[in-house]
Write a protein that holds these residues in place. Sequence first.
Motif, PDB file in Angstrom:
ATOM      1  N   MET A 108       0.815  -1.210   0.000  1.00  0.00           N
ATOM      2  CA  MET A 108       0.000   0.000   0.000  1.00  0.00           C
ATOM      3  C   MET A 108       0.854   1.268   0.000  1.00  0.00           C
ATOM      4  SD  MET A 108      -2.909  -1.345  -0.183  1.00  0.00           S
ATOM      5  CE  MET A 108      -3.905   0.136  -0.035  1.00  0.00           C
ATOM      6  N   LYS A 109       2.116   1.154   0.447  1.00  0.00           N
ATOM      7  CA  LYS A 109       2.962   2.340   0.551  1.00  0.00           C
ATOM      8  C   LYS A 109       4.138   2.320  -0.419  1.00  0.00           C
ATOM      9  CE  LYS A 109       1.923   2.979   5.478  1.00  0.00           C
ATOM     10  NZ  LYS A 109       2.514   3.080   6.839  1.00  0.00           N
ATOM     11  N   ALA A 110       4.586   1.141  -0.804  1.00  0.00           N
ATOM     12  CA  ALA A 110       5.775   1.041  -1.655  1.00  0.00           C
ATOM     13  C   ALA A 110       5.508   1.577  -3.059  1.00  0.00           C
ATOM     14  CB  ALA A 110       6.225  -0.422  -1.748  1.00  0.00           C
ATOM     15  N   THR A 111       6.496   2.264  -3.607  1.00  0.00           N
ATOM     16  CA  THR A 111       6.438   2.712  -4.998  1.00  0.00           C
ATOM     17  C   THR A 111       7.141   1.644  -5.828  1.00  0.00           C
ATOM     18  OG1 THR A 111       6.548   5.013  -4.270  1.00  0.00           O
ATOM     19  CG2 THR A 111       6.970   4.571  -6.601  1.00  0.00           C
ATOM     20  N   CYS A 112       6.362   0.660  -6.242  1.00  0.00           N
ATOM     21  CA  CYS A 112       6.923  -0.525  -6.891  1.00  0.00           C
ATOM     22  C   CYS A 112       6.695  -0.434  -8.395  1.00  0.00           C
ATOM     23  CB  CYS A 112       6.281  -1.786  -6.313  1.00  0.00           C
ATOM     24  SG  CYS A 112       7.141  -3.309  -6.753  1.00  0.00           S
ATOM     25  N   ILE A 113       7.652   0.143  -9.112  1.00  0.00           N
ATOM     26  CA  ILE A 113       7.523   0.323 -10.552  1.00  0.00           C
ATOM     27  C   ILE A 113       8.824  -0.071 -11.240  1.00  0.00           C
ATOM     28  CG2 ILE A 113       5.834   2.191 -10.336  1.00  0.00           C
ATOM     29  CD1 ILE A 113       8.114   4.160 -10.859  1.00  0.00           C
ATOM     30  N   ASP A 114       8.734  -0.218 -12.536  1.00  0.00           N
ATOM     31  CA  ASP A 114       9.903  -0.487 -13.372  1.00  0.00           C
ATOM     32  C   ASP A 114      10.292   0.802 -14.080  1.00  0.00           C
ATOM     33  OD1 ASP A 114       8.573  -3.702 -14.351  1.00  0.00           O
ATOM     34  OD2 ASP A 114       9.961  -3.224 -12.733  1.00  0.00           O
ATOM     35  N   ARG A 115      11.439   1.327 -13.793  1.00  0.00           N
ATOM     36  CA  ARG A 115      11.867   2.572 -14.418  1.00  0.00           C
ATOM     37  C   ARG A 115      12.098   2.406 -15.914  1.00  0.00           C
ATOM     38  NH1 ARG A 115      16.272   4.912 -10.011  1.00  0.00           N
ATOM     39  NH2 ARG A 115      14.807   5.129  -8.271  1.00  0.00           N
ATOM     40  N   ARG A 116      12.513   1.212 -16.322  1.00  0.00           N
ATOM     41  CA  ARG A 116      12.767   0.940 -17.737  1.00  0.00           C
ATOM     42  C   ARG A 116      11.519   0.481 -18.472  1.00  0.00           C
ATOM     43  NH1 ARG A 116      17.897   1.229 -20.537  1.00  0.00           N
ATOM     44  NH2 ARG A 116      19.479   1.668 -18.974  1.00  0.00           N
ATOM     45  N   GLY A 117      10.454   0.264 -17.756  1.00  0.00           N
ATOM     46  CA  GLY A 117       9.243  -0.224 -18.382  1.00  0.00           C
ATOM     47  C   GLY A 117       9.136  -1.736 -18.283  1.00  0.00           C
ATOM     48  N   GLY A 118       7.898  -2.229 -18.250  1.00  0.00           N
ATOM     49  CA  GLY A 118       7.669  -3.652 -18.083  1.00  0.00           C
ATOM     50  C   GLY A 118       8.232  -4.502 -19.198  1.00  0.00           C
ATOM     51  N   ASP A 119       8.112  -4.055 -20.443  1.00  0.00           N
ATOM     52  CA  ASP A 119       8.588  -4.853 -21.570  1.00  0.00           C
ATOM     53  C   ASP A 119      10.104  -5.044 -21.518  1.00  0.00           C
ATOM     54  OD1 ASP A 119       8.102  -6.139 -24.209  1.00  0.00           O
ATOM     55  OD2 ASP A 119       9.342  -4.497 -24.946  1.00  0.00           O
ATOM     56  N   TRP A 120      10.828  -3.959 -21.291  1.00  0.00           N
ATOM     57  CA  TRP A 120      12.290  -4.033 -21.215  1.00  0.00           C
ATOM     58  C   TRP A 120      12.726  -4.936 -20.059  1.00  0.00           C
ATOM     59  CZ3 TRP A 120      16.406  -3.157 -17.998  1.00  0.00           C
ATOM     60  CH2 TRP A 120      17.656  -2.953 -18.600  1.00  0.00           C
ATOM     61  N   CYS A 121      12.058  -4.807 -18.923  1.00  0.00           N
ATOM     62  CA  CYS A 121      12.438  -5.583 -17.746  1.00  0.00           C
ATOM     63  C   CYS A 121      12.102  -7.065 -17.907  1.00  0.00           C
ATOM     64  CB  CYS A 121      11.749  -5.018 -16.508  1.00  0.00           C
ATOM     65  SG  CYS A 121      12.407  -3.406 -15.984  1.00  0.00           S
ATOM     66  N   GLN A 122      11.007  -7.367 -18.572  1.00  0.00           N
ATOM     67  CA  GLN A 122      10.679  -8.765 -18.809  1.00  0.00           C
ATOM     68  C   GLN A 122      11.728  -9.429 -19.683  1.00  0.00           C
ATOM     69  OE1 GLN A 122       8.540 -10.862 -17.682  1.00  0.00           O
ATOM     70  NE2 GLN A 122       7.170  -9.558 -16.494  1.00  0.00           N
ATOM     71  N   LYS A 123      12.206  -8.726 -20.687  1.00  0.00           N
ATOM     72  CA  LYS A 123      13.243  -9.272 -21.558  1.00  0.00           C
ATOM     73  C   LYS A 123      14.554  -9.442 -20.787  1.00  0.00           C
ATOM     74  CE  LYS A 123      11.294  -7.402 -25.820  1.00  0.00           C
ATOM     75  NZ  LYS A 123      11.451  -6.448 -26.940  1.00  0.00           N
ATOM     76  N   MET A 124      14.839  -8.487 -19.927  1.00  0.00           N
ATOM     77  CA  MET A 124      16.053  -8.596 -19.124  1.00  0.00           C
ATOM     78  C   MET A 124      15.965  -9.769 -18.158  1.00  0.00           C
ATOM     79  SD  MET A 124      17.567  -7.841 -15.918  1.00  0.00           S
ATOM     80  CE  MET A 124      16.353  -6.805 -15.132  1.00  0.00           C
ATOM     81  N   ALA A 125      14.811  -9.915 -17.492  1.00  0.00           N
ATOM     82  CA  ALA A 125      14.630 -10.997 -16.530  1.00  0.00           C
ATOM     83  C   ALA A 125      14.673 -12.366 -17.206  1.00  0.00           C
ATOM     84  CB  ALA A 125      13.307 -10.821 -15.788  1.00  0.00           C
ATOM     85  N   ASN A 126      14.122 -12.445 -18.429  1.00  0.00           N
ATOM     86  CA  ASN A 126      14.094 -13.711 -19.169  1.00  0.00           C
ATOM     87  C   ASN A 126      15.315 -13.906 -20.059  1.00  0.00           C
ATOM     88  OD1 ASN A 126      11.534 -14.290 -18.093  1.00  0.00           O
ATOM     89  ND2 ASN A 126      10.519 -13.158 -19.732  1.00  0.00           N
ATOM     90  N   ARG A 127      16.233 -12.926 -20.019  1.00  0.00           N
ATOM     91  CA  ARG A 127      17.466 -12.967 -20.821  1.00  0.00           C
ATOM     92  C   ARG A 127      17.162 -13.143 -22.305  1.00  0.00           C
ATOM     93  NH1 ARG A 127      21.782 -14.008 -17.020  1.00  0.00           N
ATOM     94  NH2 ARG A 127      20.918 -14.500 -15.003  1.00  0.00           N
ATOM     95  N   GLU A 128      16.297 -12.300 -22.796  1.00  0.00           N
ATOM     96  CA  GLU A 128      15.937 -12.322 -24.206  1.00  0.00           C
ATOM     97  C   GLU A 128      16.685 -11.226 -24.955  1.00  0.00           C
ATOM     98  OE1 GLU A 128      11.747 -11.871 -24.271  1.00  0.00           O
ATOM     99  OE2 GLU A 128      11.334 -13.837 -23.359  1.00  0.00           O
ATOM    100  N   ASN A 129      16.570 -11.271 -26.291  1.00  0.00           N
ATOM    101  CA  ASN A 129      17.255 -10.319 -27.162  1.00  0.00           C
ATOM    102  C   ASN A 129      18.750 -10.309 -26.874  1.00  0.00           C
ATOM    103  OD1 ASN A 129      14.771  -9.845 -28.203  1.00  0.00           O
ATOM    104  ND2 ASN A 129      14.553  -7.772 -27.427  1.00  0.00           N
ATOM    105  N   TYR A 130      19.339  -9.116 -26.682  1.00  0.00           N
ATOM    106  CA  TYR A 130      20.782  -9.068 -26.498  1.00  0.00           C
ATOM    107  C   TYR A 130      21.221  -9.633 -25.157  1.00  0.00           C
ATOM    108  CZ  TYR A 130      19.580  -4.730 -24.014  1.00  0.00           C
ATOM    109  OH  TYR A 130      19.033  -3.809 -23.170  1.00  0.00           O
ATOM    110  N   TRP A 131      20.276  -9.881 -24.248  1.00  0.00           N
ATOM    111  CA  TRP A 131      20.639 -10.499 -22.972  1.00  0.00           C
ATOM    112  C   TRP A 131      21.070 -11.950 -23.160  1.00  0.00           C
ATOM    113  CZ3 TRP A 131      21.382  -7.221 -19.214  1.00  0.00           C
ATOM    114  CH2 TRP A 131      20.641  -6.029 -19.179  1.00  0.00           C
TER     115      TRP A 131
END
Length: 233
Positions: A108-131
């Motif tokens: 309820m209080k945390a500012t829980c967001i992705d600064r790079r955006g969800g799409d970029w972070c999903q690719k990073m987390a899944n090691r897709e594209n250049y990852w």
Amino acid sequence: MLFSVRFFIVCTTSVSLLSAVAQAGYTPNFNFNQPHDISGRTPCCVDRLTTLTCGRMRLNTPAKFAKRCANDPDFALIQCCSSCFDRRSSLSSEKYNLVVRRHLEDPMKATCIDRRGGDWCQKMANRENYWQDASFSTIGGCGAFPSAFRECRNTCGYCSATMQMTVVKYDYRLATSTPRCDIKTYFARTDVEMKKRYNPAKKEFDPLARLIWKRPKDTDYFVVEDHNYEDFM
């Protein structure tokens, strides 16, 4: 007919809400596939800006430094964590837990967001594209603390949001343990890792290690004493 109309209104409202959220730059917190590489791990609490730099800031601007420690998770848990929550102070554990609860664990209080955006972070987390490239595979993913903490806090589960809870374990004792954490370590070493680190490696058998080398006085040569040549057979 009334049910259909109500259902259409609800769906339209939900789509509009998601569109508005996306346009505002926030990522909806609907990520149920959390990464396993950081699950249950504790980020190390060290001064990544160096203890000298953090110490000078605390000395020169104590009020500003204390305010950042209490209100800026990036500063408090990454840049000057060890100085913000000094182990020599009996109140540091309480302050650490308060910052964690307020800014990271409370949905309820945390500012829980992705600064790079969800799409970029999903690719990073899944090691897709250049990852997928070898040069990035070892440093990519959600385990790449602190960059993942800064850029993809929501996707990686470093914080709690409406539809998810943080997957890491913020433990002050582990985070500030000198044997378990250092400036080169992202997460506190587990018991298994500690056992591997401090167990002395077994030495290979060296038959010459049993030899006793002695140099008699007034000579330029060495002699071997107490050696059983049967050991070589």
